[in-house]
Design a protein around this motif. Structure first.
Motif, mmCIF file in Angstrom:
data_model
loop_
_atom_site.group_PDB
_atom_site.id
_atom_site.type_symbol
_atom_site.label_atom_id
_atom_site.label_comp_id
_atom_site.label_asym_id
_atom_site.label_seq_id
_atom_site.Cartn_x
_atom_site.Cartn_y
_atom_site.Cartn_z
ATOM 1 N N LEU A 97 0.874 -1.173 0.000
ATOM 2 C CA LEU A 97 0.000 0.000 0.000
ATOM 3 C C LEU A 97 0.912 1.224 0.000
ATOM 4 O O LEU A 97 1.897 1.268 0.746
ATOM 5 N N ALA A 98 0.593 2.200 -0.847
ATOM 6 C CA ALA A 98 1.366 3.443 -0.910
ATOM 7 C C ALA A 98 0.431 4.604 -0.589
ATOM 8 O O ALA A 98 -0.659 4.710 -1.160
ATOM 9 N N PHE A 99 0.867 5.459 0.328
ATOM 10 C CA PHE A 99 0.027 6.583 0.744
ATOM 11 C C PHE A 99 0.900 7.795 1.052
ATOM 12 O O PHE A 99 2.092 7.675 1.341
ATOM 13 N N ARG A 100 0.280 8.972 0.996
ATOM 14 C CA ARG A 100 1.019 10.217 1.225
ATOM 15 C C ARG A 100 1.388 10.355 2.709
ATOM 16 O O ARG A 100 0.578 10.060 3.587
ATOM 17 N N ASP A 101 2.614 10.801 2.950
ATOM 18 C CA ASP A 101 3.084 11.050 4.309
ATOM 19 C C ASP A 101 2.340 12.264 4.869
ATOM 20 O O ASP A 101 2.163 13.261 4.169
ATOM 21 N N VAL A 102 1.910 12.189 6.122
ATOM 22 C CA VAL A 102 1.182 13.311 6.733
ATOM 23 C C VAL A 102 2.116 14.450 7.120
ATOM 24 O O VAL A 102 1.649 15.554 7.400
ATOM 25 N N ASN A 103 3.420 14.211 7.134
ATOM 26 C CA ASN A 103 4.414 15.242 7.434
ATOM 27 C C ASN A 103 5.449 15.255 6.304
ATOM 28 O O ASN A 103 6.601 14.872 6.501
ATOM 29 N N PRO A 104 5.034 15.709 5.103
ATOM 30 C CA PRO A 104 5.908 15.581 3.935
ATOM 31 C C PRO A 104 7.188 16.405 4.045
ATOM 32 O O PRO A 104 7.181 17.535 4.510
ATOM 33 N N GLN A 105 8.271 15.790 3.577
ATOM 34 C CA GLN A 105 9.581 16.434 3.548
ATOM 35 C C GLN A 105 9.950 16.891 2.140
ATOM 36 O O GLN A 105 11.049 17.410 1.926
ATOM 37 N N ALA A 106 9.042 16.698 1.185
ATOM 38 C CA ALA A 106 9.205 17.116 -0.206
ATOM 39 C C ALA A 106 7.805 17.248 -0.790
ATOM 40 O O ALA A 106 6.840 16.736 -0.209
ATOM 41 N N PRO A 107 7.680 17.933 -1.943
ATOM 42 C CA PRO A 107 6.345 18.057 -2.542
ATOM 43 C C PRO A 107 5.652 16.712 -2.763
ATOM 44 O O PRO A 107 4.434 16.605 -2.621
ATOM 45 N N VAL A 108 6.415 15.696 -3.126
ATOM 46 C CA VAL A 108 5.890 14.337 -3.201
ATOM 47 C C VAL A 108 6.613 13.535 -2.128
ATOM 48 O O VAL A 108 7.840 13.415 -2.154
ATOM 49 N N HIS A 109 5.864 13.045 -1.149
ATOM 50 C CA HIS A 109 6.422 12.197 -0.090
ATOM 51 C C HIS A 109 5.401 11.106 0.162
ATOM 52 O O HIS A 109 4.361 11.332 0.770
ATOM 53 N N HIS A 124 10.343 5.293 1.965
ATOM 54 C CA HIS A 124 10.003 6.684 1.669
ATOM 55 C C HIS A 124 10.321 6.974 0.208
ATOM 56 O O HIS A 124 11.428 6.684 -0.253
ATOM 57 N N LEU A 125 9.378 7.567 -0.502
ATOM 58 C CA LEU A 125 9.580 8.062 -1.855
ATOM 59 C C LEU A 125 9.475 9.580 -1.778
ATOM 60 O O LEU A 125 8.446 10.119 -1.350
ATOM 61 N N LEU A 126 10.559 10.251 -2.123
ATOM 62 C CA LEU A 126 10.619 11.709 -2.067
ATOM 63 C C LEU A 126 10.933 12.263 -3.443
ATOM 64 O O LEU A 126 11.818 11.744 -4.146
ATOM 65 N N GLY A 127 10.237 13.311 -3.840
ATOM 66 C CA GLY A 127 10.500 13.937 -5.129
ATOM 67 C C GLY A 127 9.695 15.205 -5.294
ATOM 68 O O GLY A 127 9.076 15.699 -4.354
ATOM 69 N N GLY A 128 9.726 15.726 -6.510
ATOM 70 C CA GLY A 128 8.962 16.930 -6.804
ATOM 71 C C GLY A 128 9.749 18.217 -6.641
ATOM 72 O O GLY A 128 9.219 19.295 -6.851
ATOM 73 N N ARG A 129 11.028 18.097 -6.254
ATOM 74 C CA ARG A 129 11.936 19.248 -6.178
ATOM 75 C C ARG A 129 13.354 18.711 -6.285
ATOM 76 O O ARG A 129 13.580 17.506 -6.183
ATOM 77 N N ASP A 130 14.303 19.608 -6.458
ATOM 78 C CA ASP A 130 15.700 19.199 -6.507
ATOM 79 C C ASP A 130 16.098 18.744 -5.113
ATOM 80 O O ASP A 130 16.066 19.516 -4.158
ATOM 81 N N LEU A 131 16.444 17.495 -4.988
ATOM 82 C CA LEU A 131 16.825 16.936 -3.690
ATOM 83 C C LEU A 131 18.323 17.048 -3.434
ATOM 84 O O LEU A 131 18.769 16.917 -2.299
ATOM 85 N N GLY A 132 19.105 17.284 -4.487
ATOM 86 C CA GLY A 132 20.541 17.502 -4.359
ATOM 87 C C GLY A 132 21.249 16.535 -3.427
ATOM 88 O O GLY A 132 20.638 15.735 -2.735
ATOM 89 N N TRP A 133 22.539 16.591 -3.425
ATOM 90 C CA TRP A 133 23.352 15.812 -2.485
ATOM 91 C C TRP A 133 24.615 16.584 -2.214
ATOM 92 O O TRP A 133 25.220 17.102 -3.136
ATOM 93 N N PRO A 134 25.046 16.734 -1.035
ATOM 94 C CA PRO A 134 24.416 16.202 0.175
ATOM 95 C C PRO A 134 23.166 16.986 0.539
ATOM 96 O O PRO A 134 23.013 18.122 0.122
ATOM 97 N N PRO A 135 22.279 16.346 1.323
ATOM 98 C CA PRO A 135 21.044 17.039 1.724
ATOM 99 C C PRO A 135 21.343 18.229 2.622
ATOM 100 O O PRO A 135 22.355 18.264 3.295
ATOM 101 N N GLY A 136 20.419 19.166 2.623
ATOM 102 C CA GLY A 136 20.539 20.296 3.536
ATOM 103 C C GLY A 136 20.820 21.585 2.877
ATOM 104 O O GLY A 136 20.833 21.935 1.813
#
Length: 114
Positions: free
Chosen positions: A27-39, A102-114
């Motif tokens: 089952l895949a569902f949206r995170d209630v505390n998203p860390q990216a536009p798509v989480h 966790h699947l995160l996307g919808g923006r530039d996630l870059g590396w390293p994070p932060g």
């Protein structure tokens, strides 16, 4: 199913969630505390506490989780890139002890994070 597990309750339909994909094993569902536009969280429908337990119990279930995540990336049009992450154990930031990807996307996630 674990009676006190948040994600088991979501899988059972006892707690509402914004489901984006539902198949035989995951089952895949949206995170209630998203860390990216798509989480999105991809969980096995069976209760297993973390990624290591999934691997030990049924390695094909890990493949099913990744396959579900990739289908979500297609639906969400994340062709520019996305991140897939398992937090395994309290020291890694796992707060719900039901395996989840966790699947995160919808923006530039870059590396390293932060």
């Amino acid at each position: 199913m674990s009676d006190d597990c948040l994600f088991c309750k979501i899988v059972a339909g006892d707690i509402p969630a914004t489901v984006v994909r539902d198949d035989e094993r995951t089952l895949a569902f949206r995170d209630v505390n998203p860390q990216a536009p798509v989480h999105v969280l991809v969980v096995p429908k069976r209760h297993l506490p973390d990624a290591a337990a999934v691997l030990a119990d049924d390695p094909t279930l890990l493949s099913a989780m990744f396959a579900s995540a990739v289908k979500v990336t297609e639906d969400e049009k994340l062709g520019d890139g996305y991140r897939l992450v398992f937090n395994t154990g309290k020291g890694a930031g796992q707060t719900v002890f039901h395996a989840h990807l966790h699947l995160l996307g919808g923006r530039d996630l870059g590396w390293p994070p932060g």
